[in-house]
Design a protein around this motif. Structure first.
Motif, PDB file in Angstrom:
ATOM      1  N   GLN A  68       0.836  -1.211   0.000  1.00 13.85           N
ATOM      2  CA  GLN A  68       0.000   0.000   0.000  1.00 13.85           C
ATOM      3  C   GLN A  68       0.872   1.263   0.000  1.00 13.85           C
ATOM      4  OE1 GLN A  68      -2.222  -1.367   3.444  1.00 13.85           O
ATOM      5  NE2 GLN A  68      -4.120  -1.422   2.256  1.00 13.85           N
ATOM      6  N   VAL A  69       2.008   1.199   0.710  1.00 14.19           N
ATOM      7  CA  VAL A  69       2.932   2.349   0.711  1.00 14.19           C
ATOM      8  C   VAL A  69       3.454   2.579  -0.717  1.00 14.19           C
ATOM      9  CG1 VAL A  69       5.128   3.239   1.598  1.00 14.19           C
ATOM     10  CG2 VAL A  69       3.607   1.962   3.127  1.00 14.19           C
ATOM     11  N   GLN A  70       3.779   1.472  -1.414  1.00 19.02           N
ATOM     12  CA  GLN A  70       4.256   1.580  -2.810  1.00 19.02           C
ATOM     13  C   GLN A  70       3.201   2.226  -3.688  1.00 19.02           C
ATOM     14  OE1 GLN A  70       7.076   0.836  -4.206  1.00 19.02           O
ATOM     15  NE2 GLN A  70       8.147  -0.267  -2.562  1.00 19.02           N
ATOM     16  N   ARG A  71       1.946   1.814  -3.482  1.00 18.13           N
ATOM     17  CA  ARG A  71       0.863   2.395  -4.302  1.00 18.13           C
ATOM     18  C   ARG A  71       0.710   3.881  -4.013  1.00 18.13           C
ATOM     19  NH1 ARG A  71      -4.568  -0.526  -3.785  1.00 18.13           N
ATOM     20  NH2 ARG A  71      -5.120   1.114  -5.271  1.00 18.13           N
ATOM     21  N   MET A  72       0.872   4.273  -2.752  1.00 19.00           N
ATOM     22  CA  MET A  72       0.797   5.699  -2.403  1.00 19.00           C
ATOM     23  C   MET A  72       1.838   6.479  -3.218  1.00 19.00           C
ATOM     24  SD  MET A  72      -1.534   6.375  -0.116  1.00 19.00           S
ATOM     25  CE  MET A  72      -1.129   7.872   0.761  1.00 19.00           C
ATOM     26  N   ARG A  73       3.008   5.857  -3.363  1.00 14.16           N
ATOM     27  CA  ARG A  73       4.111   6.500  -4.084  1.00 14.16           C
ATOM     28  C   ARG A  73       3.845   6.504  -5.590  1.00 14.16           C
ATOM     29  NH1 ARG A  73       9.153   3.334  -2.245  1.00 14.16           N
ATOM     30  NH2 ARG A  73       8.146   3.666  -0.252  1.00 14.16           N
ATOM     31  N   ASN A  74       3.539   5.312  -6.123  1.00 19.00           N
ATOM     32  CA  ASN A  74       3.449   5.177  -7.582  1.00 19.00           C
ATOM     33  C   ASN A  74       2.180   5.790  -8.161  1.00 19.00           C
ATOM     34  OD1 ASN A  74       5.803   3.795  -7.311  1.00 19.00           O
ATOM     35  ND2 ASN A  74       4.859   1.761  -7.379  1.00 19.00           N
ATOM     36  N   GLU A  75       1.076   5.662  -7.434  1.00 17.76           N
ATOM     37  CA  GLU A  75      -0.204   6.142  -7.998  1.00 17.76           C
ATOM     38  C   GLU A  75      -0.545   7.552  -7.543  1.00 17.76           C
ATOM     39  OE1 GLU A  75      -3.225   3.228  -7.021  1.00 17.76           O
ATOM     40  OE2 GLU A  75      -1.855   1.587  -7.528  1.00 17.76           O
ATOM     41  N   HIS A  76       0.003   7.992  -6.403  1.00 16.05           N
ATOM     42  CA  HIS A  76      -0.433   9.292  -5.849  1.00 16.05           C
ATOM     43  C   HIS A  76       0.703  10.266  -5.552  1.00 16.05           C
ATOM     44  CE1 HIS A  76      -4.478   7.654  -5.386  1.00 16.05           C
ATOM     45  NE2 HIS A  76      -3.912   6.555  -4.894  1.00 16.05           N
ATOM     46  N   SER A  77       1.953   9.867  -5.809  1.00 12.00           N
ATOM     47  CA  SER A  77       3.122  10.733  -5.538  1.00 12.00           C
ATOM     48  C   SER A  77       3.185  11.162  -4.077  1.00 12.00           C
ATOM     49  CB  SER A  77       3.111  11.977  -6.437  1.00 12.00           C
ATOM     50  OG  SER A  77       3.183  11.631  -7.778  1.00 12.00           O
ATOM     51  N   VAL A  78       2.794  10.251  -3.191  1.00  7.59           N
ATOM     52  CA  VAL A  78       2.918  10.529  -1.753  1.00  7.59           C
ATOM     53  C   VAL A  78       4.049   9.632  -1.231  1.00  7.59           C
ATOM     54  CG1 VAL A  78       1.799  10.517   0.509  1.00  7.59           C
ATOM     55  CG2 VAL A  78       0.450  11.029  -1.546  1.00  7.59           C
ATOM     56  N   TYR A  79       5.099  10.267  -0.704  1.00  6.07           N
ATOM     57  CA  TYR A  79       6.327   9.538  -0.385  1.00  6.07           C
ATOM     58  C   TYR A  79       6.510   9.341   1.108  1.00  6.07           C
ATOM     59  CZ  TYR A  79       7.672  10.069  -5.225  1.00  6.07           C
ATOM     60  OH  TYR A  79       7.709   9.977  -6.590  1.00  6.07           O
ATOM     61  N   PHE A  80       6.578   8.092   1.534  1.00  9.11           N
ATOM     62  CA  PHE A  80       7.037   7.764   2.890  1.00  9.11           C
ATOM     63  C   PHE A  80       7.601   6.355   2.906  1.00  9.11           C
ATOM     64  CE2 PHE A  80       3.060   5.538   4.070  1.00  9.11           C
ATOM     65  CZ  PHE A  80       2.096   6.204   3.313  1.00  9.11           C
ATOM     66  N   VAL A  81       8.303   6.023   4.015  1.00  7.94           N
ATOM     67  CA  VAL A  81       9.062   4.757   4.025  1.00  7.94           C
ATOM     68  C   VAL A  81       8.134   3.539   4.127  1.00  7.94           C
ATOM     69  CG1 VAL A  81      11.351   5.483   4.768  1.00  7.94           C
ATOM     70  CG2 VAL A  81       9.555   5.231   6.461  1.00  7.94           C
ATOM     71  N   ASP A  82       8.677   2.391   3.680  1.00  8.15           N
ATOM     72  CA  ASP A  82       7.866   1.174   3.571  1.00  8.15           C
ATOM     73  C   ASP A  82       7.230   0.725   4.885  1.00  8.15           C
ATOM     74  OD1 ASP A  82       8.384   1.091   0.941  1.00  8.15           O
ATOM     75  OD2 ASP A  82       9.863  -0.531   1.022  1.00  8.15           O
ATOM     76  N   SER A  83       7.864   1.091   5.998  1.00  8.74           N
ATOM     77  CA  SER A  83       7.310   0.685   7.295  1.00  8.74           C
ATOM     78  C   SER A  83       5.964   1.356   7.560  1.00  8.74           C
ATOM     79  CB  SER A  83       8.278   1.075   8.405  1.00  8.74           C
ATOM     80  OG  SER A  83       8.375   2.486   8.468  1.00  8.74           O
ATOM     81  N   SER A  84       5.622   2.365   6.753  1.00  7.69           N
ATOM     82  CA  SER A  84       4.408   3.196   6.862  1.00  7.69           C
ATOM     83  C   SER A  84       4.574   4.312   7.879  1.00  7.69           C
ATOM     84  CB  SER A  84       3.138   2.383   7.146  1.00  7.69           C
ATOM     85  OG  SER A  84       2.929   2.161   8.515  1.00  7.69           O
TER      86      SER A  84
END
Ligand SMILES: Cc1ncc(COP(=O)(O)O)c(C=O)c1O
Length: 397
Positions: A358-374
């Motif tokens: 879900q963190v990856q999707r936040m990055r790839n689909e929404h340009s919202v960046y944070f670390v994988d741990s959430s």
């Protein structure tokens, strides 16, 4: 000779910052790196710091070396801030301390000091803890073990499991690393009652607490955030404290920290003071002076101290308001998960408890960046991006 060394993987946080910089989406959101940001996304120089810089510019007459111990006014001011003026351990002359290059410098030289006392000693860290705790301890020769801490199901601490584990496993001679306040990465802090239980366990098992305090003032207040460390200091014969001025004074790049050792008695204090200074001398020799000189000016001026306290309160209140705002927006947008735990967490970070996918999707689909741990940096949220952030989160749940 260098051919024997392999290339190491890039630091995940720095890699994340690079990916954020390269993203061309004008509405991208950075919740990665752990620095305070204002509503405009800037990390400003505090007004109190700017004024102290002017004073220092006029007053400083030399750039000669300072001592390995650091600026005495800074050390005394910081001990007052951490322990409270007139704390029994200060009155009893049981505190050895040196100015250190940032909280990291303090953690590292205290780790080396522990290793001088007991080679390869075990340090118990919370699961999870701030990622850099592990290399800082291990590179000094210490061994890492983990105690249970965060409970993803509640967004709080699994305190029963933590207490059981410390009781069963932490022995005399072991070190237990605790976050003084605003736990990084989870934002989940011990309650006063839980600090009392930790104290009782330390008394019964004989472990030595090592409190890392990098966010004093960002949780409930400057005094309130020191509750746990003051309690342990008052009731235990020995402990260690690493403090950082990076966040609460906004002095990140100036590298300002303090390494503190509380000893059994005043005679041992003198020995430990000589030892910690020799660790510093054998590493970086003496700390950078500039940031400590600024903190010295602020803490020892009634007017600037008040101004600084107001600025810390403003940062704290802004982050608390953003926590509430984010949860309100998530509810408004129909989030299927209850995120109310975010409003109970403290300081600059929260674990959103979503999966790495879900963190990856936040990055790839929404340009919202944070670390994988959430882990998210709450200060990276603003009134202008919170709607987009909440919508993106709801869409990946
Ligand atoms: C828990 C914790 N300890 C210590 C530090 C050290 O900070 P610095 O070395 O920048 O003062 C940090 C910084 O992020 C931190 O989060």
């Amino acid at each position: 000779m260098f051919e024997v060394l392999p290339r190491l993987p890039a630091d995940p946080i720095l890699g994340l910052s690079a990916a954020y910089r390269e993203d061309t989406n004008p509405n991208k959101i950075d919740l990665g790196v752990g620095v305070y940001k204002d509503e405009q996304g800037n990390t400003p120089i505090l007004d109190s710091v700017a004024e102290a810089q002017k004073i220092l510019l006029n007053e400083e007459t030399s750039k000669t070396y300072i001592t390995p111990q650091g600026v005495q006014g800074y050390i005394d001011g910081m001990l007052g801030l951490l322990l409270g003026k007139g704390h029994p351990v200060l009155v009893a002359d049981r505190v050895a301390a040196v100015q250190a290059p940032g909280g990291c410098g303090a953690l590292r030289i205290l780790a080396e000091l522990i290793n001088r006392c007991q080679e390869g000693a075990t340090v118990w860290v919370s699961d999870p803890t701030w990622a850099n705790h592990i290399p800082l301890m291990e590179s000094a020769g210490l061994k890492i073990e983990k105690y249970p801490y965060f409970d993803k199901a509640t967004g709080g601490i699994n305190f029963d499991a933590m207490a059981e584990s410390l009781k069963a496993n932490a022995k005399k001679g072991d070190i237990v690393l605790l976050h003084g306040c605003c736990h990084n990465p989870t934002g989940a802090d011990l309650t006063k009652e839980q600090w009392h239980t930790v104290l009782e366990i330390a008394q019964s098992t004989g472990f030595t607490p090592f409190v890392d305090t990098a966010y004093q003032g960002f949780g409930d207040g400057l005094e309130e955030d020191a509750y746990g460390l003051r309690l342990l200091a008052e009731n235990l014969p020995e402990m260690l404290i690493a403090a950082s001025c990076s966040k609460n004074f906004g002095l990140y790049r100036e590298r300002v920290g303090l390494a503190v050792i509380i000893t059994n008695d005043s005679a041992t204090r003198g020995i430990l003071q000589s030892q910690i200074q020799s660790v510093a001398r054998g590493s970086y020799s003496m700390p950078p002076s500039y940031g400590g000189a600024l903190v010295n000016i602020i803490l020892n001026s009634e007017e600037l101290n008040q101004k600084w306290q107001n600025e810390v309160a403003a940062m704290r209140n802004r982050m608390q308001d953003l926590r509430v705002l984010l949860v309100d927006k998530l509810n408004e947008k129909g989030a299927s998960t209850d995120f109310s735990f975010v409003t109970k967490q403290k300081g600059m970070f929260s674990f959103l408890c979503i999966s790495p996918e879900q963190v990856q999707r936040m990055r790839n689909e929404h340009s919202v960046y944070f670390v994988d741990s959430s882990r998210v940096n709450i200060a990276g949220i603003s009134k202008s991006n919170v709607d987009r952030l909440a919508e993106a989160l709801v869409s990946v749940l």
